[in-house]
Every structure is written in structure tokens, then in C-alpha cells.
Design an enzyme around this catalytic site. Structure first.
Site, mmCIF file in Angstrom:
data_model
loop_
_atom_site.group_PDB
_atom_site.id
_atom_site.type_symbol
_atom_site.label_atom_id
_atom_site.label_comp_id
_atom_site.label_asym_id
_atom_site.label_seq_id
_atom_site.Cartn_x
_atom_site.Cartn_y
_atom_site.Cartn_z
ATOM 1 N N ASN A 75 42.441 28.524 36.490
ATOM 2 C CA ASN A 75 43.465 27.669 37.097
ATOM 3 C C ASN A 75 43.149 26.233 36.695
ATOM 4 O OD1 ASN A 75 41.593 26.597 39.069
ATOM 5 N ND2 ASN A 75 41.792 28.574 40.112
ATOM 6 N N GLY A 134 40.509 37.079 40.664
ATOM 7 C CA GLY A 134 40.864 37.865 39.485
ATOM 8 C C GLY A 134 39.834 37.765 38.382
ATOM 9 N N VAL A 135 40.326 37.650 37.167
ATOM 10 C CA VAL A 135 39.431 37.633 36.017
ATOM 11 C C VAL A 135 38.559 36.364 36.019
ATOM 12 C CG1 VAL A 135 41.058 36.622 34.352
ATOM 13 C CG2 VAL A 135 39.333 38.235 33.563
ATOM 14 N N ASP A 136 39.093 35.284 36.525
ATOM 15 C CA ASP A 136 38.362 34.015 36.633
ATOM 16 C C ASP A 136 37.116 34.205 37.513
ATOM 17 O OD1 ASP A 136 37.794 31.310 36.428
ATOM 18 O OD2 ASP A 136 39.403 30.659 37.760
ATOM 19 N N VAL A 160 47.645 37.301 39.778
ATOM 20 C CA VAL A 160 48.067 36.455 40.894
ATOM 21 C C VAL A 160 49.242 35.553 40.501
ATOM 22 C CG1 VAL A 160 47.274 34.544 42.386
ATOM 23 C CG2 VAL A 160 45.802 36.516 41.982
ATOM 24 N N TYR A 161 49.339 35.182 39.247
ATOM 25 C CA TYR A 161 50.408 34.274 38.817
ATOM 26 C C TYR A 161 51.753 34.967 38.613
ATOM 27 C CZ TYR A 161 47.389 30.138 38.453
ATOM 28 O OH TYR A 161 46.564 29.072 38.743
ATOM 29 N N SER A 164 48.241 35.472 33.330
ATOM 30 C CA SER A 164 49.418 35.332 34.218
ATOM 31 C C SER A 164 49.962 36.649 34.776
ATOM 32 C CB SER A 164 50.576 34.566 33.545
ATOM 33 O OG SER A 164 50.261 33.204 33.380
ATOM 34 N N ASP A 210 36.543 45.745 31.220
ATOM 35 C CA ASP A 210 36.187 44.542 31.969
ATOM 36 C C ASP A 210 35.781 43.494 30.931
ATOM 37 O OD1 ASP A 210 34.861 42.544 33.337
ATOM 38 O OD2 ASP A 210 33.602 43.908 34.499
ATOM 39 N N ILE A 211 36.525 42.410 30.870
ATOM 40 C CA ILE A 211 36.321 41.423 29.793
ATOM 41 C C ILE A 211 34.934 40.775 29.860
ATOM 42 C CG2 ILE A 211 37.255 39.346 30.899
ATOM 43 C CD1 ILE A 211 38.899 38.960 28.228
#
Ligand code: ADP
Length: 176
Positions: free
Chosen positions: A23, A31-33, A124-125, A121, A9-10
């Protein structure tokens, strides 16, 4: 420069800087954001809002990167980059490559010597993890500057295997 790939986990990385797959709005997402904003606390969102009010009224363009502080995270900086969205037809590898290269440019600019990066990316991207791994590893390997360590921090064993394959020269296969 040393390049590593680990599962994890970053938000828990105690490196100098972590990269966020943000985004364009810079105002948070999934997500990670979402994980980064949740762990960092409101200070991070406040800094992002300030960037939107000042330097980036139209948001951060795809492929670009910008640095903020890290709120309550164990790192010192968050480098936000916006990956290309395959679902919007953004499938040019040069755009994704720019995310990794510009993130390292930002790290060098602020003086971050150790940097953790997610598979920008690949969520979700909609990019295939294999393509992200290939582009990311190539971008980092061909970047030259004052950074000592790049650690790819991958959430799933499958994505970790693609990055390990690229780093070990066996793309498409998990290492033995
Ligand atoms: P994007 O919108 O750029 O595709 P996502 O956040 O949806 O970004 O996904 C990018 C990658 O980050 C995916 O492989 C996802 O599994 C991974 N990811 C999600 N949360 C974390 C986390 N806390 N640490 C590291 N990687 C994460």
C-alpha cells in the site's frame, strides 16, 4: 521472455526479485504484503521506513514501483508496487497495467532477470481476478527489456486458472 503461472506462496520463490502488492504507506499491511514482511523480517520494514524518510515522504503513488533488499527472503530484491483500490473507485486498467510495467522497469534497473509477481489488486483492493489476469498478462507480454522470466505466483487454484486461461488464450476458462 518466458512467462509462467504457478500456484504457491510468493515468499518462497528463489527468483531474483519478487513483487509486493504494497500500500502507499510502504509500512506493511495484510495479504501478500503482510506475508512478505513476516517472512523477510525487520530489515525490510527498516528499508521501507528509510524510503519514506528520504525519497518518498508522501508514500508510493498508485501504479508506481520501488525496490528494496529482501531481508531473510530467498530472493534478492523486493519490488513494491501499489495497486489501484477498486473500493476507492480506482478501476482504470491503465493504473493496474502501470504496476506490472513499472515493476519490470525496476527489475531491469537493478539487474533482476527472474521475477515473481502476485495478482496485484485481486485481494483486499477488490479487483476481479479475471480482470487482473487479463491486464497483467497483457502488460508483461508487451513489456520489452532485460528480464528472462516472469512467474505469476497465485495463492488460490481459482486465480491460477484465470492466469492460465489468459496465458493459453482461453480467457475466462481453466485450461483443459
Ligand atoms: P491487494 O491489496 O493489492 O488486493 P492482497 O495481498 O490483498 O493485495 O491480494 C493480492 C493477491 O495476493 C490475492 O489474490 C491474494 O490471494 C494473494 N496472496 C496473498 N498472500 C499471498 C502469498 N503469500 N503469495 C502469493 N499470493 C498471495
Amino acid at each position: 521472455m518466458q512467462i509462467q503461472a504457478v500456484r504457491g506462496d510468493i515468499t518462497r520463490e528463489a527468483v531474483d526479485a519478487i513483487v509486493n502488492a504494497a500500500n502507499s504507506s510502504l509500512l506493511g499491511g495484510g495479504g501478500v504484503d503482510g506475508a512478505i514482511h513476516a517472512a523477510a523480517g525487520p530489515e525490510l520494514l527498516a528499508e521501507c521506513r528509510e524510503l519514506r524518510r528520504t525519497r518518498l515522504p508522501d508514500g508510493l503513488p498508485v501504479g508506481e514501483a520501488v525496490t528494496t533488499g529482501a531481508g531473510n527472503l530467498p530472493c534478492r530484491w523486493v519490488i513494491h508496487t501499489v495497486g489501484p483500490n477498486a473500493h476507492r473507485g480506482q478501476t482504470d486498467p491503465a493504473l493496474l497495467r502501470a504496476c506490472f510495467a513499472h515493476s519490470l522497469d525496476e527489475a531491469a534497473r537493478v539487474g533482476a532477470r527472474t521475477v515473481a509477481m502476485p495478482a496485484v489488486s485481486a485481494g483486499v483492493y477488490g479487483w476481479a481476478a479475471q480482470d487482473v489476469a487479463r491486464v497483467a498478462v497483457e502488460a508483461v507480454r508487451s513489456w520489452f527489456g532485460e528480464v528472462d522470466l516472469v512467474r505469476f505466483v497465485l495463492f488460490s487454484p481459482a486465480v491460477l486458472a484465470t492466469f492460465e486461461g489468459e496465458l493459453n488464450g482461453t480467457p475466462g476458462h481453466a485450461p483443459p
